[in-house]
Scaffold this motif. Structure first.
Motif, mmCIF file in Angstrom:
data_model
loop_
_atom_site.group_PDB
_atom_site.id
_atom_site.type_symbol
_atom_site.label_atom_id
_atom_site.label_comp_id
_atom_site.label_asym_id
_atom_site.label_seq_id
_atom_site.Cartn_x
_atom_site.Cartn_y
_atom_site.Cartn_z
ATOM 1 N N LEU A 46 0.833 -1.204 0.000
ATOM 2 C CA LEU A 46 0.000 0.000 0.000
ATOM 3 C C LEU A 46 0.873 1.261 0.000
ATOM 4 N N TRP A 47 1.942 1.164 0.764
ATOM 5 C CA TRP A 47 2.861 2.318 0.859
ATOM 6 C C TRP A 47 3.474 2.621 -0.503
ATOM 7 N N LYS A 48 3.891 1.553 -1.201
ATOM 8 C CA LYS A 48 4.483 1.738 -2.530
ATOM 9 C C LYS A 48 3.429 2.280 -3.497
ATOM 10 N N GLN A 52 3.616 5.730 -5.631
ATOM 11 C CA GLN A 52 3.473 5.777 -7.095
ATOM 12 C C GLN A 52 2.322 6.702 -7.517
ATOM 13 N N ALA A 53 1.285 6.748 -6.678
ATOM 14 C CA ALA A 53 0.109 7.549 -7.051
ATOM 15 C C ALA A 53 0.287 9.020 -6.719
ATOM 16 N N GLY A 54 1.449 9.408 -6.223
ATOM 17 C CA GLY A 54 1.703 10.823 -5.968
ATOM 18 C C GLY A 54 1.346 11.247 -4.562
ATOM 19 N N GLY A 55 1.454 10.332 -3.618
ATOM 20 C CA GLY A 55 1.283 10.717 -2.223
ATOM 21 C C GLY A 55 -0.068 10.398 -1.630
ATOM 22 N N TRP A 56 -0.940 9.746 -2.396
ATOM 23 C CA TRP A 56 -2.211 9.338 -1.797
ATOM 24 C C TRP A 56 -2.605 7.969 -2.339
ATOM 25 N N THR A 84 -3.205 6.433 9.461
ATOM 26 C CA THR A 84 -3.175 7.780 8.872
ATOM 27 C C THR A 84 -1.987 7.971 7.944
ATOM 28 N N MET A 85 -1.077 7.010 7.928
ATOM 29 C CA MET A 85 0.035 7.111 6.980
ATOM 30 C C MET A 85 -0.465 6.958 5.542
ATOM 31 N N PHE A 86 -1.677 6.417 5.386
ATOM 32 C CA PHE A 86 -2.243 6.301 4.047
ATOM 33 C C PHE A 86 -3.215 7.461 3.833
ATOM 34 N N ASN A 87 -2.894 8.282 2.868
ATOM 35 C CA ASN A 87 -3.733 9.443 2.575
ATOM 36 C C ASN A 87 -4.802 9.010 1.586
ATOM 37 N N LEU A 88 -6.035 9.254 1.939
ATOM 38 C CA LEU A 88 -7.139 8.750 1.112
ATOM 39 C C LEU A 88 -7.585 9.761 0.059
ATOM 40 N N TYR A 153 8.788 12.778 5.042
ATOM 41 C CA TYR A 153 9.385 11.741 5.891
ATOM 42 C C TYR A 153 10.077 12.323 7.116
ATOM 43 N N ASP A 154 10.049 13.637 7.291
ATOM 44 C CA ASP A 154 10.850 14.258 8.349
ATOM 45 C C ASP A 154 10.020 14.776 9.520
ATOM 46 N N TYR A 155 10.665 14.782 10.688
ATOM 47 C CA TYR A 155 10.040 15.303 11.904
ATOM 48 C C TYR A 155 10.568 16.721 12.176
#
Ligand code: FES
Length: 419
Positions: A46-48, A52-56, A84-88, A153-155
């Motif tokens: 899912l992350w990949k 690939q889909a441009g961040g969501w 929430t790491m997956f943006n819908l 990816y940064d805090y």
């Protein structure tokens, strides 16, 4: 937390398929798990897909992952909508995840939320210039440096409305930004700097230098004054080797008490004090003088063997190593007359080492008694304790036992193997 639903249908792309490169990557992930457990790869896939889909993560991507993993669509959907790491829905170039959990909340996350609303707009929407979006998430694990946000990816930690605003300005302008704490603290140290372990000598090497000096002085003492207790061989050592001493000198052990009864040199019974008994200063079967000599030999051998082993590749096997430093002793197919000697009567040989010696065709005391120096090196290295056979005087003990003598270890008495 907001309700997490898939983006409206008109936003969803019609199709989604992994690129050839990502398909190969996904197959590699799936192959990490045993047959029937492909579902374990769901999060990386899912992350990949999101990347690939441009961040969501569009609906079609969720379906693609479900098909690849032979999972019902709803199972993958549950995962994508839970984390929430997956943006819908589409996100901005800089997607801000603002932690709103208690530690961040009490340290000012609400003020940061206001900045997000004013600068970016309502939660889960993309700013007019397409650069920013934001959501509130649960704890991101940087509570010590609260309040904080994750962008990409940064805090970014120890935020205030002012420095958070400046961070957004810098990002919008394409200026380089520093990740981590805004107040300059290192990792999660206390505000204002560390309050413990502050002594400079802990970090400037001077304390270690003092120890090194002590070790070097001990190592430089004549062999006769060498420490009595056997030191482990470098390859199997659990204790620290002395830095800068070629890896062959070990942490000195305290000398044995001097008031033990002195037995006539060379007497098998007198010399049969097991080296691991309190006060013993030499291995069974050897006098104190002989022990000093054995110790010196063991040290020299360890250094020479370590030097030779350095030339071998990292993945060299025990056999490669042994062959590089010595000669394999001739073994027997089986014990003579079907009965092996009780090799565990040799101090230093327990159940494990006895079995390993049997594997090498060594069943009798007289075989060990006749080992040449090259054979001692081979066996010691093969068993991963070069030097130990000399320190424990296996050959001397075997000579006594082969001649019907006693080294003080009862027949059948087991001795724990040490490595
Ligand atoms: S509460 Fe914000 S990072 Fe843990």
């Amino acid at each position: 937390m907001s309700v997490r639903r898939l983006a409206a249908e008109f936003i969803q792309p019609k199709d989604f398929a992994f690129t050839a490169e990502n398909t190969d990557w996904a197959k590699g992930q799936i192959a990490k798990y045993p047959p029937g457990r492909q579902a374990s790869a769901v999060i990386p896939l899912l992350w990949k897909a999101q990347e690939q889909a441009g961040g969501w993560t569009p609906r079609r991507a969720i379906e693609e992952v479900a098909a690849m993993l032979d999972m019902p669509f709803i199972r993958v959907m549950e995962i994508a909508t839970f984390y929430t790491m997956f943006n819908l829905a589409p996100v901005g170039r800089y997607h801000v995840q603002l932690c709103g959990t208690v530690p961040c909340h009490v340290c000012g996350a609400l003020d940061l939320k206001k900045v997000c609303e004013e600068r970016i707009g309502p939660q889960s929407t993309v700013s007019a210039d397409g650069k920013f979006s934001w959501i509130e998430v649960e704890c991101l694990g940087a509570c010590c440096n609260a309040p904080m946000v994750q962008i990409g990816y940064d805090y970014y930690e120890d935020l205030t409305p002012e420095n958070f605003g400046k961070l957004l300005d810098d990002l919008a302008a394409g200026r380089p930004v520093k990740t981590g704490s805004r107040t300059g603290r290192t990792c999660s140290e206390p505000q204002g700097g560390g309050t413990t372990l502050t002594e400079a000598s802990l970090f400037d090497g001077s304390q270690i230098g003092a120890w090194k000096k002590r070790f070097a002085e001990e190592a430089a003492k004549p062999a006769v004054d060498a420490p009595a207790a056997p030191a482990p061989a470098p390859a199997a050592s659990s204790g620290p080797a002395v830095p800068g001493a070629g890896g062959s000198v070990h942490v000195p052990q305290p000398p044995a008490p001097k008031d033990l009864p002195v037995a006539p040199a060379g007497s098998p019974i007198a010399n049969a004090v097991p080296a691991d008994e309190p006060g013993a200063d030499h291995a069974p079967g050897e006098s104190s003088g002989e022990h000093a000599e054995s110790e010196a030999v063991a040290r020299r051998e360890e250094a020479e063997i370590a030097e030779k082993l350095k030339a071998l590749p990292k993945d060299a096997t025990a056999l490669d190593k042994a062959n590089a430093v010595g000669a394999k002793p001739k073994g027997l197919e089986a014990a003579r007359e079907g009965t092996a000697d009780n090799l565990q009567r040799i101090k230093g040989v327990g159940k494990v080492n006895e079995a390993r010696l049997h594997d090498l065709g060594i069943f009798h005391f007289d075989q060990i008694a006749h080992w040449s120096r090259a054979e001692i090196r081979w066996v010691g290295t093969y068993l991963s304790f070069p030097g130990r056979i000399d320190r424990e005087n296996w050959v001397g003990q075997a000579k006594i036992l082969a001649a019907g003598g006693d080294v003080g270890k009862k027949p059948g008495e087991s001795h724990p193997d040490r490595h």
